[in-house]
Design a protein around this motif. Sequence first.
Motif, PDB file in Angstrom:
ATOM      1  N   VAL A   1     -12.480  -6.027   7.687  1.00  0.00           N
ATOM      2  CA  VAL A   1     -12.597  -5.740   6.289  1.00  0.00           C
ATOM      3  C   VAL A   1     -13.527  -6.666   5.687  1.00  0.00           C
TER       4      VAL A   1
ATOM      5  N   GLY B   1     -12.418  -0.634  -0.957  1.00  0.00           N
ATOM      6  CA  GLY B   1     -11.345   0.793  -1.664  1.00  0.00           C
ATOM      7  C   GLY B   1     -12.164   1.839  -1.620  1.00  0.00           C
TER       8      GLY B   1
ATOM      9  N   GLY C   1      -8.750  11.230   2.065  1.00  0.00           N
ATOM     10  CA  GLY C   1      -9.177  10.024   3.126  1.00  0.00           C
ATOM     11  C   GLY C   1      -9.942  10.304   4.002  1.00  0.00           C
TER      12      GLY C   1
ATOM     13  N   MET D   1      -5.901   3.808  -2.058  1.00  0.00           N
ATOM     14  CA  MET D   1      -4.518   3.726  -1.230  1.00  0.00           C
ATOM     15  C   MET D   1      -5.011   3.393   0.227  1.00  0.00           C
ATOM     16  N   TRP D   2      -3.924   2.666   0.787  1.00  0.00           N
ATOM     17  CA  TRP D   2      -3.988   2.184   2.081  1.00  0.00           C
ATOM     18  C   TRP D   2      -5.086   0.897   2.251  1.00  0.00           C
TER      19      TRP D   2
ATOM     20  N   THR E   1      -6.591  -2.342   3.072  1.00  0.00           N
ATOM     21  CA  THR E   1      -6.215  -3.594   3.864  1.00  0.00           C
ATOM     22  C   THR E   1      -6.697  -4.904   2.955  1.00  0.00           C
TER      23      THR E   1
ATOM     24  N   LEU F   1       0.667  -2.204  12.165  1.00  0.00           N
ATOM     25  CA  LEU F   1      -0.116  -3.188  11.406  1.00  0.00           C
ATOM     26  C   LEU F   1       0.551  -3.859  10.281  1.00  0.00           C
TER      27      LEU F   1
ATOM     28  N   THR G   1      -6.081   6.194  13.421  1.00  0.00           N
ATOM     29  CA  THR G   1      -6.227   6.904  11.944  1.00  0.00           C
ATOM     30  C   THR G   1      -7.218   6.276  11.179  1.00  0.00           C
ATOM     31  N   TYR G   2      -7.358   4.913  11.069  1.00  0.00           N
ATOM     32  CA  TYR G   2      -7.976   4.380  10.005  1.00  0.00           C
ATOM     33  C   TYR G   2      -9.561   4.361  10.569  1.00  0.00           C
TER      34      TYR G   2
ATOM     35  N   THR H   1     -10.120   9.489  11.458  1.00  0.00           N
ATOM     36  CA  THR H   1      -9.153   9.560  12.456  1.00  0.00           C
ATOM     37  C   THR H   1      -9.828  10.175  13.947  1.00  0.00           C
TER      38      THR H   1
ATOM     39  N   LEU I   1     -14.971  15.623  15.750  1.00  0.00           N
ATOM     40  CA  LEU I   1     -16.035  16.859  14.953  1.00  0.00           C
ATOM     41  C   LEU I   1     -17.223  16.090  14.532  1.00  0.00           C
TER      42      LEU I   1
ATOM     43  N   PHE J   1     -16.635  20.306   9.484  1.00  0.00           N
ATOM     44  CA  PHE J   1     -15.658  19.702   8.647  1.00  0.00           C
ATOM     45  C   PHE J   1     -15.166  20.845   7.501  1.00  0.00           C
TER      46      PHE J   1
HETATM   47  P1  FAD Z   1      -6.189  12.982   5.950  1.00  0.00           P
HETATM   48  O1  FAD Z   1      -7.504  12.975   5.622  1.00  0.00           O
HETATM   49  O2  FAD Z   1      -5.093  13.491   5.014  1.00  0.00           O
HETATM   50  O3  FAD Z   1      -5.714  13.723   7.257  1.00  0.00           O
HETATM   51  C1  FAD Z   1      -4.601  14.207   7.603  1.00  0.00           C
HETATM   52  C2  FAD Z   1      -4.790  14.949   9.282  1.00  0.00           C
HETATM   53  O4  FAD Z   1      -5.805  15.963   9.061  1.00  0.00           O
HETATM   54  C3  FAD Z   1      -5.390  14.091  10.128  1.00  0.00           C
HETATM   55  O5  FAD Z   1      -4.972  14.326  11.343  1.00  0.00           O
HETATM   56  C4  FAD Z   1      -6.847  14.463  10.189  1.00  0.00           C
HETATM   57  O6  FAD Z   1      -7.456  14.112  11.367  1.00  0.00           O
HETATM   58  C5  FAD Z   1      -6.771  15.837   9.783  1.00  0.00           C
HETATM   59  N1  FAD Z   1      -7.979  16.381   9.219  1.00  0.00           N
HETATM   60  C6  FAD Z   1      -8.564  15.935   8.202  1.00  0.00           C
HETATM   61  N2  FAD Z   1      -9.785  16.599   7.850  1.00  0.00           N
HETATM   62  C7  FAD Z   1      -9.878  17.461   8.836  1.00  0.00           C
HETATM   63  C8  FAD Z   1     -10.753  18.620   9.306  1.00  0.00           C
HETATM   64  N3  FAD Z   1     -11.813  18.876   8.652  1.00  0.00           N
HETATM   65  N4  FAD Z   1     -10.506  19.414  10.522  1.00  0.00           N
HETATM   66  C9  FAD Z   1      -9.435  19.142  11.148  1.00  0.00           C
HETATM   67  N5  FAD Z   1      -8.364  18.215  11.039  1.00  0.00           N
HETATM   68  C10 FAD Z   1      -8.698  17.406   9.888  1.00  0.00           C
HETATM   69  N6  FAD Z   1      -9.037   3.017   3.619  1.00  0.00           N
HETATM   70  C11 FAD Z   1      -9.822   2.074   2.952  1.00  0.00           C
HETATM   71  O7  FAD Z   1     -10.578   2.642   2.150  1.00  0.00           O
HETATM   72  N7  FAD Z   1      -9.837   0.841   2.919  1.00  0.00           N
HETATM   73  C12 FAD Z   1      -8.849   0.388   3.809  1.00  0.00           C
HETATM   74  O8  FAD Z   1      -9.111  -1.050   3.878  1.00  0.00           O
HETATM   75  C13 FAD Z   1      -8.137   0.999   4.561  1.00  0.00           C
HETATM   76  N8  FAD Z   1      -7.092   0.134   5.583  1.00  0.00           N
HETATM   77  C14 FAD Z   1      -6.268   0.848   5.981  1.00  0.00           C
HETATM   78  C15 FAD Z   1      -5.099   0.449   6.725  1.00  0.00           C
HETATM   79  C16 FAD Z   1      -3.962   0.991   7.609  1.00  0.00           C
HETATM   80  C17 FAD Z   1      -3.099   0.379   8.004  1.00  0.00           C
HETATM   81  C18 FAD Z   1      -4.168   2.425   7.352  1.00  0.00           C
HETATM   82  C19 FAD Z   1      -3.121   3.297   8.120  1.00  0.00           C
HETATM   83  C20 FAD Z   1      -4.887   3.085   6.659  1.00  0.00           C
HETATM   84  C21 FAD Z   1      -6.124   2.558   5.952  1.00  0.00           C
HETATM   85  N9  FAD Z   1      -7.068   3.200   5.412  1.00  0.00           N
HETATM   86  C22 FAD Z   1      -8.223   2.359   4.620  1.00  0.00           C
HETATM   87  C23 FAD Z   1      -7.080   4.549   5.027  1.00  0.00           C
HETATM   88  C24 FAD Z   1      -7.625   5.112   6.431  1.00  0.00           C
HETATM   89  O9  FAD Z   1      -9.094   5.203   6.352  1.00  0.00           O
HETATM   90  C25 FAD Z   1      -7.359   6.780   6.202  1.00  0.00           C
HETATM   91  O10 FAD Z   1      -5.841   6.721   6.394  1.00  0.00           O
HETATM   92  C26 FAD Z   1      -7.994   7.610   6.941  1.00  0.00           C
HETATM   93  O11 FAD Z   1      -9.463   7.918   6.759  1.00  0.00           O
HETATM   94  C27 FAD Z   1      -7.411   9.334   7.001  1.00  0.00           C
HETATM   95  O12 FAD Z   1      -7.198   9.499   5.650  1.00  0.00           O
HETATM   96  P2  FAD Z   1      -5.709  10.116   5.306  1.00  0.00           P
HETATM   97  O13 FAD Z   1      -4.737   9.234   5.879  1.00  0.00           O
HETATM   98  O14 FAD Z   1      -5.698  10.429   3.936  1.00  0.00           O
HETATM   99  O15 FAD Z   1      -5.520  11.491   6.302  1.00  0.00           O
END
Ligand code: FAD
Length: 391
Positions: free
Chosen positions: A102, A137, A144, A168-169, A171, A212, A368-369, A372, A378, A390
């Motif tokens: 990060v 951020g 996400g 949100m989320w 680091t 984490l 996930t981060y 995913t 994809l 997408f």
């Molecule tokens: P969503 O996007 O809501 O996804 C939910 C589910 O739907 C997943 O299984 C996903 O694969 C699936 N999905 C989504 N779109 C599609 C599609 N088109 N087709 C099929 N399936 C789909 N972010 C930052 O900006 N900065 C950080 O420093 C940072 N640190 C992090 C640290 C931790 C410990 C964690 C857990 C996350 C962090 N993140 C950070 C966020 C991380 O990048 C997001 O959690 C990640 O990009 C997924 O977004 P979401 O959690 O909103 O899941």
Amino acid sequence: MSEPGPLAPLDFLDIDHSLSDEERDIRATVRAFVADRVVPNAGDWFDEARIPRELPRELGKLGVYGMHLEGYGCAGTSATAYGLACMELEAGDSGVRSMVSVQGSLAMYAIWRWGSEEQKTRWLPAMAAGETLGCFGLTEPDAGSDPGAMRTRARRDGDGWIIDGRKMWITNGSIADVAVVWAATDEGVRGFLVPAGTPGFTAPEIRKKMSLRASVTSELVLDGVRVPADAVLPGVSSLRGPLSCLNEARYGIVWGAAGAARACFEAALAYSKERTAFGRPIAGTQIQQQKLAAMALEVNRATLTALHLGRLKDAGRLRPEQISMGKLGNVNAALEVARTARQVLGANGISLEYPVIRHMNNLESVVTYEGTADVHALVIGGALTGIQAFR
Ligand code: FAD
Ligand code: TGC
């Protein structure tokens, strides 16, 4: 030709042979730091959900923040050397590698790639030294995987900008001195440097994580945050800005995941040779040897993938879709190794006295981060077929 010695269980394919002396030296330095500072403590940090206050600065002294960037106090090593450092850091704990990713690949890279000369001079040397900590951020509560749906907005106000929204989320959010905040504007997505303490900006920590835990994760709240004109990164006004940073961090994760996998395999191998059942070491049974062989195979495959991508990056030929393949494959492989290793350790496999369950839980975040597993599948699918799935 002299008789070959025994094969090295932790480097079965002799991948070390493909590294330069300088790469091996850098790796040895980081490995020694991790053995001394991280490995003996990571279980407690995870248990207590904390990182020591002095760790960010110690990592700065180690020289791993933005180490493959040129100038502004950065070490300017090869991308492969940076990858090897990530591998060692994550063999200690994914949270430690995450802190480095990060800081160096996201916050520093954003400034290094898209910032003005003044912004680079002001922020990068202190960030490389670990005196100033950054966060990045992009993710929001409702955006996400699809950052293009972000709701955080910045609008021009006189000679500055006003930013409103939520991230949100994030680091390092609540321990960072500066946040790189990506916001939608009338001119496209732009990056803003928001120092901690700016009125209207707060970063409450997110608790109750089961993964984490040795890493600070926060929300960023921006309520009418006013920043001056020189807070905006001038070089980009599209999603290309943040996504270019993600390429860098994902590349580090390709290596890091191989490190976490190696640590789990190493723990399982040692345990299987010590643990006796039915009057002999469990390592002497066919079913455990089959698991050990499968784990060794994945660790070697993951390391070779990382090294190959590192060489492509150093040659200036690495493509984002190839990074997606590395991230998807290596994190899935590491999860598989961690789950297998956990079983080899029996009940001890669920104890923080051993590193395996900690790595296994951490890897649930890593998968996930930074995109995913689905997102990376994809991206690869899109490149294979020419059809984007997408939307
Ligand atoms: P969503 O996007 O809501 O996804 C939910 C589910 O739907 C997943 O299984 C996903 O694969 C699936 N999905 C989504 N779109 C599609 C599609 N088109 N087709 C099929 N399936 C789909 N972010 C930052 O900006 N900065 C950080 O420093 C940072 N640190 C992090 C640290 C931790 C410990 C964690 C857990 C996350 C962090 N993140 C950070 C966020 C991380 O990048 C997001 O959690 C990640 O990009 C997924 O977004 P979401 O959690 O909103 O899941
Ligand atoms: P799309 O329409 O394809 O592109 C928008 C603009 O971005 C450009 N672009 C890229 N540029 C650089 N690198 C890439 N990999 C790029 N991919 C696309 C593209 O050329 C275009 O530029 P321009 O100038 O023409 O506007 O974008 P999309 O909205 O369809 O999204 C594509 C997708 C889904 C792949 C992308 O949104 C994505 O990667 N989503 C996942 C989000 C994600 O990974 N978030 C991570 C947040 S940070 C984090 O998790 C830190 S964890 C801590 C740690 O790292 O340890």
